[in-house]
Design a protein around this motif. Sequence first.
Motif: not given
Length: 264
Positions: A73-83
């Motif tokens: 889930x942290x990978x998904x959070x990273x994607x959201x944060x960088x988006x």
Amino acid sequence: MLIDSHCHFDFSPFDADPAQYLADAQQVGVEKLVLPAIGASNWAAVQALAETYAGVYYALGLHPFFSAQHTPQDIAKLDVALAADSLLRAKNRSKCVAVGECGLDFAIADADKDQQVALLTAQFQIANQYHLPVILHCRKAFPEMIRLLRQHTPVAGGVYHAFSGSYPQAKQLLDLGINIGVGGTITYPRANKTRQTIAALPLTALLLETDAPDMPIAGYQGQPNRPDRLVHVLRELAAIRGESEQEIARVVTLTTAELFGIPM
């Protein structure tokens, strides 16, 4: 002017008085810091420091040493944060300059190597999606790191933090667009292989770092490292390369600023 390309400024002792430690660094010419994150748990902290202090920039990533704390889930959070950050970046208002600290650490007891590879692969893909450089950590995993870099070559380049390897290893990294992070290791005369390698590399391939509060400078063992001690790394680099501190500072600072998109 110098840029500390790798400083964990949200850690102790800096968190007690960041303004004073930053002033100490700026007094000796270390004007800017890049703060790599270690995981989702400190993304907010490094971002807050960058928003508070003009000379501070940050990276978001999942450090392999703390891989037991990371989840898919942290990978998904990273994607959201960088988006979300990409919208600021489009307006030149972002201070997020890289994905990192990310990498492989097979020196950890009972390391889950497959998990680390999966997390790093995902972070390479995210870095390329948002055209950000990567800040790499690697221990006891160089062949695996090179393999992944070849499979997912960072389009915006990156830096191999705390390099302590051989010239052929450095050359492999440079051929893949990865710069070399030079820190306290070179201040120890016993680190002969690393010192010889750093002396032989193109100056334009190098970035200076402290890894503060870790990676102590020779003569300060047992004490937390600090960003103002970057000048000791610069001094030693000039000595082993036979070049002036002024020229090294000029070239390395430009390289660092260009890699991370830091305004000069």
